[in-house]
Write a protein that holds these residues in place. Structure first.
Motif, PDB file in Angstrom:
ATOM      1  N   UNK A 220       0.838  -1.209   0.000  1.00 49.08           N
ATOM      2  CA  UNK A 220       0.000   0.000   0.000  1.00 49.08           C
ATOM      3  C   UNK A 220       0.872   1.258   0.000  1.00 49.08           C
ATOM      4  N   UNK A 221       2.189   1.078   0.035  1.00 51.97           N
ATOM      5  CA  UNK A 221       3.107   2.204   0.172  1.00 51.97           C
ATOM      6  C   UNK A 221       3.372   2.561   1.627  1.00 51.97           C
ATOM      7  N   UNK A 222       3.004   1.675   2.538  1.00 51.51           N
ATOM      8  CA  UNK A 222       3.119   1.981   3.959  1.00 51.51           C
ATOM      9  C   UNK A 222       4.364   1.416   4.605  1.00 51.51           C
ATOM     10  N   UNK A 223       4.645   1.922   5.785  1.00 55.03           N
ATOM     11  CA  UNK A 223       5.733   1.416   6.624  1.00 55.03           C
ATOM     12  C   UNK A 223       5.097   0.668   7.803  1.00 55.03           C
ATOM     13  N   UNK A 224       5.375  -0.633   7.917  1.00 52.68           N
ATOM     14  CA  UNK A 224       4.736  -1.404   8.993  1.00 52.68           C
ATOM     15  C   UNK A 224       5.169  -0.906  10.368  1.00 52.68           C
ATOM     16  N   UNK A 225       4.219  -0.922  11.309  1.00 52.39           N
ATOM     17  CA  UNK A 225       4.499  -0.460  12.663  1.00 52.39           C
ATOM     18  C   UNK A 225       4.335  -1.564  13.708  1.00 52.39           C
TER      19      UNK A 225
ATOM     20  N   UNK B  74       2.551  10.850   4.638  1.00 42.85           N
ATOM     21  CA  UNK B  74       1.664  11.837   4.015  1.00 42.85           C
ATOM     22  C   UNK B  74       1.240  11.408   2.614  1.00 42.85           C
ATOM     23  N   UNK B  75       1.441  10.120   2.322  1.00 43.17           N
ATOM     24  CA  UNK B  75       1.131   9.637   0.971  1.00 43.17           C
ATOM     25  C   UNK B  75      -0.252   9.000   0.922  1.00 43.17           C
ATOM     26  N   UNK B  76      -0.898   9.081  -0.237  1.00 44.35           N
ATOM     27  CA  UNK B  76      -2.136   8.339  -0.445  1.00 44.35           C
ATOM     28  C   UNK B  76      -1.785   6.863  -0.558  1.00 44.35           C
ATOM     29  N   UNK B  77      -2.668   5.967  -0.098  1.00 45.64           N
ATOM     30  CA  UNK B  77      -2.382   4.545  -0.278  1.00 45.64           C
ATOM     31  C   UNK B  77      -2.327   4.204  -1.762  1.00 45.64           C
ATOM     32  N   UNK B  78      -1.383   3.322  -2.124  1.00 51.10           N
ATOM     33  CA  UNK B  78      -1.303   2.871  -3.517  1.00 51.10           C
ATOM     34  C   UNK B  78      -2.220   1.660  -3.655  1.00 51.10           C
ATOM     35  N   UNK B  79      -3.334   1.829  -4.341  1.00 58.22           N
ATOM     36  CA  UNK B  79      -4.354   0.782  -4.425  1.00 58.22           C
ATOM     37  C   UNK B  79      -4.180  -0.015  -5.717  1.00 58.22           C
ATOM     38  N   UNK B  80      -5.055  -1.005  -5.906  1.00 61.90           N
ATOM     39  CA  UNK B  80      -4.945  -1.861  -7.083  1.00 61.90           C
ATOM     40  C   UNK B  80      -5.627  -1.257  -8.301  1.00 61.90           C
ATOM     41  N   UNK B  81      -6.378  -0.217  -8.090  1.00 62.45           N
ATOM     42  CA  UNK B  81      -7.297   0.240  -9.137  1.00 62.45           C
ATOM     43  C   UNK B  81      -6.796   1.426  -9.938  1.00 62.45           C
TER      44      UNK B  81
ATOM     45  N   UNK C  63       8.158  -0.452  -1.166  1.00 67.51           N
ATOM     46  CA  UNK C  63       6.748  -0.053  -1.146  1.00 67.51           C
ATOM     47  C   UNK C  63       6.568   1.449  -1.002  1.00 67.51           C
ATOM     48  N   UNK C  64       7.063   2.016   0.095  1.00 60.19           N
ATOM     49  CA  UNK C  64       6.996   3.479   0.214  1.00 60.19           C
ATOM     50  C   UNK C  64       7.746   4.187  -0.909  1.00 60.19           C
TER      51      UNK C  64
END
Lengths: 313, 313
Positions: free
Chosen positions: B81-86, B144-151, B199-200
């Motif tokens: 999703x472009x995220x960093x796991x926490x 501060x990023x939008x999630x990178x989705x499949x669509x 990812x990010x």
């Protein structure tokens, strides 16, 4: 029609079509991850797992009941931190011969219970397994409040409870003896009535510690006593025994206080408050916090009725 | 010593003692819920479940391997999703005769894999079950990023991959045939090497869609093609076949491209980018996005090798 007929992706499509949405759901099912609002900049998170034969039986509870209970057990954990639940994630492991209808109704129960607090099911996973298993993760928001943890009780505090005690345990005993009534108890076992709003309310009132009663009141207060290094004494007279519970207990030859003091699964909230806090309706003072040493006592004596519930014993 | 010997609370104490912490862990295991930082005001959340005999075998993978893989599968979803796991939450369902050592080493593997990205195990649940089952929920921050989705893939985009393809599938085939080498493939099956930071990075570079390759490249690009209503063509020549993979495939009578194009479980990241984006090292362009209609093709032709993985079939 079984889940083997629809296949994994067919089942996911059927189930997700039944799920509602909620204000915190920024991105729902269908991507690699869901995105859930966490307006306070932190998120409360809790996981509970239900295993067939251990936490539920399909001949005792409908799929919808199991969904309600699986959601409630998790949502109550968020409430017990003083939080407002926002979202659920659900992993379903199922034998391939499960009826699709059962999975759909499970989803209906999960979604309906979550909707009670404005939360929704935002994602999950499915797998085949010989053992029907439901793992639920609940997320929640704490607003501007500190989480209410188990370790903050202080000598001099009062112990108060909000919600039912002993109902689900009574219902469980009724079902194990082969009966289906009284409905009050059996339904309480199938679908707990959790006082969700009392969690954030307690936090606002200055609760010093809180827990949801899932293992039994004495056992769960024991977790607070341990974490806070205090003793807790509860007063047996503080607990009203409803007529239907008293009658059912008498008919089954059980002490109803065993259900009330040692029965879990109602997910009442038990909290400690400074003694000068005026508690609103719904909260009943049932005991006091003292110095460490005695653990949890009932009317000043050690309680022998229950050590809580150990899932491996 | 088995988990029945230690009991539920003993096992929880032993396991949580082995878990590290991380910067996002505001309140770790031991209360009704954990509290995890979500600095962007929203949290990415994903759940995956691993069932013994279906996702892992204890004679093929150590407990530590299973922990690494269970964590990696979930952490990769956050990265995709472009995220960093926490944080991770883990529900463990186990037969009472499980060796405590196995559960402890599972926790070690989970914690070590999470530590690679600065995340930690913040909570979970345990239950007895006839079927050893591990349900993991990963949380992550999107900055501060939008999630990178499949669509979001658009005709004209390029398709790029970061990470290994076919290694885990090769390892799986090797193990099913009773071999234990080449180690490169077998170890890849046991512990995927996920390019988490990609990812990010992809999100910052303007990726229009992204997915982690868990079902197989063609199947997972199919999810992007469906969600984005585009067609995708990948070029077989874009994929290098490492010598060890080529040799193992030849020895086993398998087409290595079957592993690369249809094998899952490496958790590479596949993303689409506008064609003018300069991709840094680690990203390999493997295809292009076209108009809807054709689904996913390989060198312009429908790919018959894999429909992905259906857990109920």
């Amino acid at each position: 029609m079984t889940v083997a007929n629809t296949g994994e992706f067919g089942l996911i499509a059927r189930v997700t079509a039944r799920l509602g949405t909620g204000p915190a759901c920024l991105l729902g099912p269908g991507d690699d991850a869901a995105v859930v609002a966490a307006p306070s900049g932190r998120v409360a998170a809790s996981t509970d797992v239900l295993v067939e034969g251990r936490h539920f039986r399909r001949d005792w509870s409908s799929a919808r009941d199991v969904g309600h209970r699986a959601a409630a057990a998790n949502l109550a954990d968020i409430a017990a931190m003083g939080g407002v639940p926002t979202a659920l994630l659900v992993a379903l492991c199922t034998p391939p011969n499960l009826e699709v209808r059962w999975a759909e109704e499970l989803a209906d129960g999960l979604a309906a219970e979550a909707a009670k607090v404005g939360a929704c099911v935002v994602g999950g996973d499915m797998s085949a397994s010989p053992t029907l298993t439901i793992a639920v993760t609940a997320l929640g928001d704490l607003g501007d409040r500190a989480p209410v943890v188990r370790s903050g009780a202080r000598p001099g505090d009062v112990v108060a409870v909000n919600g039912r005690l002993g109902y689900a345990a009574g219902g469980y005993t009724v079902l194990t003896r082969g009966f289906r009534t009284p409905k009050l108890l059996v339904e309480a076992f199938r679908r707990p009535e959790v006082p969700y709003a009392a969690g954030p309310e307690a936090a606002r009132l200055g609760a010093t510690s809180m827990i949801d009663v899932s293992d039994g009141l004495v056992a769960d207060l024991g977790h607070i006593a341990n974490a806070s290094q205090v003793g807790i004494d509860v007063k047996r007279e503080a607990f009203a025994v409803p007529d239907q519970m008293r009658n059912a207990a008498a008919a089954l030859g059980v002490d109803p206080y065993q259900w009330i003091l040692a029965g879990g699964d109602d997910h009442a909230l038990a909290a400690t408050f400074p003694r000068d806090v005026a508690l609103p309706a719904g909260w009943a003072i049932v005991g006091t916090v003292g110095e460490a040493g005695g653990g949890v006592t009932v009317n000043g004596r050690p309680y022998r009725g229950a050590g809580g519930w150990d899932h491996f014993k």
